[in-house]
Design an enzyme around this catalytic site. Structure first.
Site, PDB file in Angstrom:
ATOM      1  N   GLU A  34       0.855  -1.043   0.055  1.00  0.00           N
ATOM      2  CA  GLU A  34       0.014   0.099  -0.113  1.00  0.00           C
ATOM      3  C   GLU A  34       0.623   1.376  -0.100  1.00  0.00           C
ATOM      4  O   GLU A  34       2.092   1.367   0.278  1.00  0.00           O
ATOM      5  CB  GLU A  34      -0.844   0.162   1.321  1.00  0.00           C
ATOM      6  CG  GLU A  34      -0.168  -0.093   2.559  1.00  0.00           C
ATOM      7  CD  GLU A  34      -1.036  -0.404   3.725  1.00  0.00           C
ATOM      8  OE1 GLU A  34      -1.818   0.566   4.393  1.00  0.00           O
ATOM      9  OE2 GLU A  34      -1.276  -1.416   4.228  1.00  0.00           O
ATOM     10  N   CYS A  41       0.551   3.116   8.619  1.00  0.00           N
ATOM     11  CA  CYS A  41       1.483   1.884   7.938  1.00  0.00           C
ATOM     12  C   CYS A  41       0.680   0.567   8.046  1.00  0.00           C
ATOM     13  O   CYS A  41       0.457   0.058   9.153  1.00  0.00           O
ATOM     14  CB  CYS A  41       2.893   1.776   8.748  1.00  0.00           C
ATOM     15  SG  CYS A  41       3.732   3.233   8.582  1.00  0.00           S
TER      16      CYS A  41
END
Ligand code: SAH
Length: 344
Positions: free
Chosen positions: A88, A334
């Site tokens: 991502e 994250c």
């Protein structure tokens, strides 16, 4: 998995083109097409050359699979790699332009207690081209070109520990700033590390003047060990010494990340100890309220506590800023998005 063309520098692509018996200008066409974020089949090179390349190289090493847009305009990207792994990234809009946050590994093995990236451990390292490919894909999607980039700044703060994938990250940084490519200068790049001291020192010798950022998150080794296993290996003193080396070699001040965690590191005493630790050093402190991660039972402080912490640091002569938390409604922190997908 096949190889990744974006791992190669222009000189290496030129050598490859020559080895295929193609004319030299084809290397430039190939390079520009790749840097524009095109898949191999969309780059105007001769059919035979493309077929030869496709035998050995991936058609599209990094593909955007999903995009989520936050109320605050932050975009979160889910990328799929050629082997099906998911990573991502985030694109944040600031007044000075757009900053992209990229991943350097699939997962992470550093084990920080507050971080979602490390929940499933490290799956594998990304290649240099898989890191670069995230930026090229987003730049293209945002309407950017090589002359007018949509992505101006890059932070290596997605999933993974950059210095746990040292060679690929350094190769990526060189390709990122290479002339004729996307050409993003190291000065517009921040590399965040949890503090792998030998690699920090080695990196100082590479002569890449970027914004070296260290995740500190504590003021003593003992406290740091509570949330960051890497603190069992390297001390804060060793980290500071490595930072000094980086400053001496590059002339760049360094940055500390300090995530404010309720009941853990956010008292006024911590602000004072942090100031004492950093006083007189050519550094800056980036404060951020911990982004709560569902799987972890740690919480960020409230805004008021964060402001007080910032004020105290500033009073004590430390250059510091409190970062706005962006994209919290889209799993901005994250590893949150990938964790959600894998969980499904
Ligand atoms: N592995 C590198 C870079 C990735 S993380 C490193 O450790 O620095 C980028 C930053 O986000 C690091 O400072 C990390 O400690 C921090 N971070 C991780 N999870 C977070 C969370 N839930 N809230 C706030 N910051 C977080």
């Amino acid at each position: 998995m096949k190889k990744v063309l974006l791992d190669l520098s222009y000189a290496e692509l030129a050598a490859l083109t020559e080895s295929l018996g193609e004319r030299a200008y084809r290397a430039r066409q190939l390079y520009e097409g790749l840097m524009q974020g095109k898949k191999l089949s969309a780059i105007p090179i001769p059919y035979a050359m493309r077929e030869r390349l496709l035998e050995e190289y991936e058609e599209e090493p990094v593909a955007i699979r999903e995009v989520f847009t936050s109320k605050d305009g932050t975009q979160k990207f889910l990328f799929e790699l050629a082997d099906g792994n998911l990573i991502e990234g985030v694109l944040m809009s600031y007044h000075y332009g757009k900053t992209q946050c990229v991943s350097t590994q699939v997962g992470c093995r550093m084990g920080c207690k507050f971080c979602a990236s490390t929940l499933g451990g490290r799956v594998r390292d990304l290649t240099a081209g898989e890191i670069l490919g995230q930026i090229l894909a987003v730049n293209r999607r945002e309407g950017g070109t090589l002359r007018e980039r949509a992505v101006g700044n890059v932070v290596l703060m997605g999933s993974g520990e950059p210095f746990d994938n040292y060679e690929n990250v350094v190769r990526f940084l060189r390709n990122l700033s290479a002339e004729g490519g996307i050409c993003i200068s190291p000065r517009n790049v921040s590399l965040s590390t949890c503090g792998l001291v030998p690699e920090m020192k080695r990196f100082a010798d590479e002569g890449i003047p970027l914004n070296l950022t260290v995740s500190l998150h504590a003021v003593t080794d003992e406290e740091r060990r509570r949330t960051m296993p890497i603190a069992n290996r390297y001390s804060i003193a060793e980290i500071l010494e490595a930072c000094n080396k980086y400053f001496e070699k590059t002339g760049r001040r360094y940055i500390f990340e300090y995530s404010l965690i309720e009941g853990e590191n956010a008292d006024m005493v911590h602000a004072e100890k942090l100031a004492a630790l950093l006083k007189g050093r050519p550094c800056h402190v980036n404060l951020i309220r911990l982004n709560e991660v569902k799987e972890r039972n740690l919480q960020g402080t409230d805004e008021k506590t964060a402001q007080k912490f910032l004020e105290r640091l500033t009073e004590l002569g430390i250059s510091a800023t409190l970062r706005r938390s962006m994209g919290s409604d889209i799993g901005g922190a994250c590893g949150q998005l990938r964790a959600k997908y894998i969980g499904k």
